[in-house]
Motif scaffolding. Structure first.
Motif, PDB file in Angstrom:
ATOM      1  N   THR A 111      54.898 117.470  92.416  1.00 51.28           N
ATOM      2  CA  THR A 111      55.646 116.527  92.926  1.00 51.28           C
ATOM      3  C   THR A 111      57.029 117.284  93.470  1.00 51.28           C
ATOM      4  OG1 THR A 111      56.928 114.765  92.356  1.00 51.28           O
ATOM      5  CG2 THR A 111      56.757 116.538  90.648  1.00 51.28           C
ATOM      6  N   LYS A 112      58.018 116.493  93.866  1.00 51.05           N
ATOM      7  CA  LYS A 112      59.328 117.070  94.245  1.00 51.05           C
ATOM      8  C   LYS A 112      60.056 117.725  92.963  1.00 51.05           C
ATOM      9  CE  LYS A 112      63.646 116.341  96.757  1.00 51.05           C
ATOM     10  NZ  LYS A 112      64.506 115.448  97.534  1.00 51.05           N
ATOM     11  N   ASP A 113      60.743 118.686  92.987  1.00 42.29           N
ATOM     12  CA  ASP A 113      61.345 119.428  91.800  1.00 42.29           C
ATOM     13  C   ASP A 113      62.590 118.465  91.640  1.00 42.29           C
ATOM     14  OD1 ASP A 113      62.088 120.899  89.463  1.00 42.29           O
ATOM     15  OD2 ASP A 113      63.154 122.337  90.787  1.00 42.29           O
ATOM     16  N   ARG A 114      62.852 118.086  90.438  1.00 40.32           N
ATOM     17  CA  ARG A 114      64.275 117.581  90.128  1.00 40.32           C
ATOM     18  C   ARG A 114      64.471 117.577  88.625  1.00 40.32           C
ATOM     19  NH1 ARG A 114      62.849 112.915  87.379  1.00 40.32           N
ATOM     20  NH2 ARG A 114      60.839 112.177  87.926  1.00 40.32           N
ATOM     21  N   PRO A 115      66.015 117.602  88.215  1.00 38.45           N
ATOM     22  CA  PRO A 115      66.347 117.844  86.741  1.00 38.45           C
ATOM     23  C   PRO A 115      65.924 116.692  85.916  1.00 38.45           C
ATOM     24  CG  PRO A 115      68.395 117.964  88.458  1.00 38.45           C
ATOM     25  CD  PRO A 115      67.214 117.606  89.385  1.00 38.45           C
ATOM     26  N   GLY A 116      65.402 117.144  84.867  1.00 39.21           N
ATOM     27  CA  GLY A 116      64.645 116.065  83.823  1.00 39.21           C
ATOM     28  C   GLY A 116      63.304 115.695  84.104  1.00 39.21           C
ATOM     29  N   GLY A 183      56.538 109.174 101.996  1.00 37.53           N
ATOM     30  CA  GLY A 183      55.976 109.817 102.873  1.00 37.53           C
ATOM     31  C   GLY A 183      56.113 111.325 102.167  1.00 37.53           C
ATOM     32  N   GLU A 184      56.432 111.428 101.030  1.00 33.31           N
ATOM     33  CA  GLU A 184      56.486 112.827 100.229  1.00 33.31           C
ATOM     34  C   GLU A 184      55.237 113.099  99.619  1.00 33.31           C
ATOM     35  OE1 GLU A 184      60.991 113.840  99.082  1.00 33.31           O
ATOM     36  OE2 GLU A 184      60.050 112.995  97.680  1.00 33.31           O
ATOM     37  N   LYS A 185      54.725 114.378  99.112  1.00 32.61           N
ATOM     38  CA  LYS A 185      53.603 114.659  98.966  1.00 32.61           C
ATOM     39  C   LYS A 185      53.702 114.502  97.245  1.00 32.61           C
ATOM     40  CE  LYS A 185      50.533 117.277 100.568  1.00 32.61           C
ATOM     41  NZ  LYS A 185      49.880 118.553 100.939  1.00 32.61           N
ATOM     42  N   ARG A 186      52.728 114.017  96.604  1.00 35.72           N
ATOM     43  CA  ARG A 186      52.614 113.985  95.030  1.00 35.72           C
ATOM     44  C   ARG A 186      51.271 113.889  94.622  1.00 35.72           C
ATOM     45  NH1 ARG A 186      54.409 109.406  97.111  1.00 35.72           N
ATOM     46  NH2 ARG A 186      53.469 107.251  96.273  1.00 35.72           N
ATOM     47  N   SER A 187      51.028 114.332  93.418  1.00 33.75           N
ATOM     48  CA  SER A 187      49.638 113.960  92.914  1.00 33.75           C
ATOM     49  C   SER A 187      49.627 114.081  91.544  1.00 33.75           C
ATOM     50  CB  SER A 187      48.652 115.039  93.618  1.00 33.75           C
ATOM     51  OG  SER A 187      49.112 116.595  92.972  1.00 33.75           O
ATOM     52  N   LEU A 207      47.410 124.586  93.292  1.00 36.94           N
ATOM     53  CA  LEU A 207      48.161 123.268  93.674  1.00 36.94           C
ATOM     54  C   LEU A 207      49.374 123.348  94.340  1.00 36.94           C
ATOM     55  CD1 LEU A 207      48.291 122.055  89.561  1.00 36.94           C
ATOM     56  CD2 LEU A 207      46.978 120.944  91.621  1.00 36.94           C
ATOM     57  N   MET A 208      50.232 124.458  94.172  1.00 41.70           N
ATOM     58  CA  MET A 208      51.198 124.357  95.090  1.00 41.70           C
ATOM     59  C   MET A 208      50.702 124.862  96.646  1.00 41.70           C
ATOM     60  SD  MET A 208      54.159 126.144  92.715  1.00 41.70           S
ATOM     61  CE  MET A 208      55.424 124.917  93.386  1.00 41.70           C
ATOM     62  N   TYR A 209      49.812 125.500  96.718  1.00 40.43           N
ATOM     63  CA  TYR A 209      49.259 125.728  98.152  1.00 40.43           C
ATOM     64  C   TYR A 209      48.785 124.409  98.645  1.00 40.43           C
ATOM     65  CZ  TYR A 209      45.991 126.796 101.810  1.00 40.43           C
ATOM     66  OH  TYR A 209      45.317 127.046 103.057  1.00 40.43           O
ATOM     67  N   GLY A 210      48.198 123.374  97.848  1.00 44.73           N
ATOM     68  CA  GLY A 210      47.695 122.412  98.528  1.00 44.73           C
ATOM     69  C   GLY A 210      48.876 121.511  98.771  1.00 44.73           C
ATOM     70  N   ASP A 211      49.963 121.580  98.118  1.00 41.32           N
ATOM     71  CA  ASP A 211      51.344 121.138  98.302  1.00 41.32           C
ATOM     72  C   ASP A 211      52.098 121.646  99.275  1.00 41.32           C
ATOM     73  OD1 ASP A 211      52.490 118.867  97.338  1.00 41.32           O
ATOM     74  OD2 ASP A 211      54.215 119.876  96.109  1.00 41.32           O
ATOM     75  N   ASP A 212      51.702 122.311 100.164  1.00 45.36           N
ATOM     76  CA  ASP A 212      52.115 123.050 101.158  1.00 45.36           C
ATOM     77  C   ASP A 212      53.617 123.723 100.995  1.00 45.36           C
ATOM     78  OD1 ASP A 212      50.109 122.358 102.753  1.00 45.36           O
ATOM     79  OD2 ASP A 212      51.121 120.310 103.356  1.00 45.36           O
ATOM     80  N   ASP A 213      53.750 124.420  99.811  1.00 41.22           N
ATOM     81  CA  ASP A 213      55.193 125.009  99.442  1.00 41.22           C
ATOM     82  C   ASP A 213      55.189 126.327 100.286  1.00 41.22           C
ATOM     83  OD1 ASP A 213      53.106 126.477  98.098  1.00 41.22           O
ATOM     84  OD2 ASP A 213      54.675 127.541  96.870  1.00 41.22           O
ATOM     85  N   TYR A 214      54.131 126.780 100.948  1.00 40.90           N
ATOM     86  CA  TYR A 214      54.423 128.092 101.639  1.00 40.90           C
ATOM     87  C   TYR A 214      55.076 127.979 102.878  1.00 40.90           C
ATOM     88  CZ  TYR A 214      50.497 126.328 104.145  1.00 40.90           C
ATOM     89  OH  TYR A 214      49.275 125.618 104.877  1.00 40.90           O
TER      90      TYR A 214
END
Length: 451
Positions: A111-116, A183-187, A207-214
């Protein structure tokens, strides 16, 4: 054939592997050694054709040779062809069980990183009666990936009720979706216990590669001029070797824990075969050179493919570079422990950038990296209040070990100071002029497997 050689080199143990080649075998070798927290200072690799030969220079984290018989036995059994048959006593190394049985439900989330975020996930699991036996989480390029291993909090053992499992997944999806925009990716994915489950850290990379973090990664901007003197950013260059049908991948970066594992993991999961390689470290910097081609036999045929490989290697190296202050956890394990700790962080305005905690017997141990809500260093007054509320005996600021004056491409416990390496701008010897002589010399000393 595996040989553990403590005679050839005075300052390290040589682990020599000679076996039939198959895709992914190099990653298996590196994974075994890094799971034991061993330091790989150098490696010579040759696996062209149907045979694999590798030599690892390793020590323990104090810089000593490997003399513990249980560790030697585990390495031999784990690296042999019959990898599934490892004696129970051999799995107990360094005071913990290496590669324990996959008996718990795995919860995988991106998911998108966020505090908490970590606090909310662990709190929901407690409410659902799930006991967290281990948790690993990385953050990179505004994205977060985590894997929680859980068991039934009341009766222990795996959770098998399909209705309960569906409820766990639904509630976690609600947490993940709470702050998402369209539209944001999450799983969210649940994986039942299984023998042969993918290695946790390799799975995090996937997981991070599948999330297109690169896609947002940028390494050193030295371009064709190469790695500038004093630059400690990640530098990847890829050149063609048309005569042999390889692409030569050179990676230069800060040395840090499990660097070799992360690099080989990226190459393997992108389905590149490493035919030859030379890996070494010097001071605070590490150099890796790989001769690769695709698993299907072709080389990189397009600039876009070369660019993607470059970005993926940079991402694989940067994911484990943790921002923030490292706090070490060691406390009596109980249901809700991680939820309580992360709640204190959230209420104190701290963000978690990385988590690696598990259970050893009756104790919960591991590390958590924290920053303030803006990603900056933690205020000392805030830190004091946090540790006091959690309990000074349960969590403390990490103290780096001082054993390693030399570098290592698989170190696992200390942060490297930000210093330059003298003469690091001098040209390195190429792969061709080093690895063949070393492999030829070392291969003559291969002996039988020690019993």
């Amino acid at each position: 054939m595996v040989c553990i050689d403590n005679d050839t080199c005075k300052d390290c143990t040589l682990v020599k592997v000679d076996s039939a080649n198959k895709h992914g075998i190099l990653l298996e070798m590196v994974q075994v050694l890094t799971d034991l927290d061993l330091v790989i200072s150098k490696s010579y690799i040759s696996s062209d054709g149907g045979w694999f030969m590798d030599v690892f220079h390793v020590t323990d984290q104090l810089g000593n040779k490997i003399t513990d018989e249980s560790i030697i036995l585990y390495i031999q059994q784990a690296l042999c062809a019959k990898r599934g048959v490892i004696a129970k006593e051999a799995r107990i190394c360094l005071g913990k069980e290496v590669a324990p049985g996959a008996k718990d439900l795995a919860l995988e989330m991106t998911t998108k990183d966020r505090p908490g975020l970590m606090s909310e996930i662990s709190a929901v699991l407690v409410e659902l009666g799930c006991n967290i036996t281990a948790a690993v989480a990385w953050t990179h390029s505004t994205r977060a990936a985590s894997i929680f291993y859980v068991e039934d909090g009341l009766n222990g053992g795996p959770i098998t009720d399909p209705i309960r499992l569906a409820n766990v997944q639904e509630q976690l999806e609600n947490v993940i979706e709470a702050h998402h925009v369209e539209g944001e990716k999450r799983s969210v994915r649940l994986t039942n216990p299984a023998v042969g489950r993918t290695h946790t850290e390799r799975r995090l990379h996937q997981l991070m590669y599948g999330d297109d973090d690169y896609e947002m990664c940028r390494g050193c901007d030295g371009g064709d001029k190469g790695h500038k003197k004093g630059c400690d950013r990640t530098h990847v260059s890829i050149e063609s070797c048309k005569e042999k049908g390889y692409w030569i991948v050179n990676v230069r970066s800060r040395d840090r824990p499990k660097l070799l594992f992360d690099t080989v993991c990226a190459l393997t999961d992108l389905e590149y075969v490493v035919s030859h390689a030379l890996v070494s470290s010097r001071g605070t910097m590490a150099d890796q050179e790989y001769f690769v081609r695709h698993k299907d036999g072709y080389t990189l045929n397009a600039e876009s493919e070369r660019q993607k490989l470059t970005l993926c290697l940079v991402a694989a190296i940067e994911r484990r570079i943790s921002e923030g202050l490292r706090l070490d956890l060691c406390a009596k394990n109980r249901m809700g422990l991680l939820s309580d700790i992360t709640r204190v962080f959230r209420e104190s305005g701290l963000s978690i950038s990385r988590v690696d905690v598990g259970t050893h017997g009756e104790r919960a141990v591991g590390s958590i990296y924290v920053t303030d809500a803006s990603g900056h260093d933690v205020n000392l007054n805030t830190l004091e209040l946090v540790t006091k509320e959690i309990g000074g005996s349960a969590i403390a600021v990490h103290k780096s070990q001082k054993w390693a004056a030399h570098g290592s491409s698989s170190r696992t416990s200390q942060r490297v100071p930000n210093t330059r390496v003298e003469n690091e701008g001098k040209p390195r010897s190429s792969f061709g002029s080093l690895v063949w002589a070393q492999l030829e010399r070392l291969s003559r000393s291969f002996g039988p497997i020690r019993s």
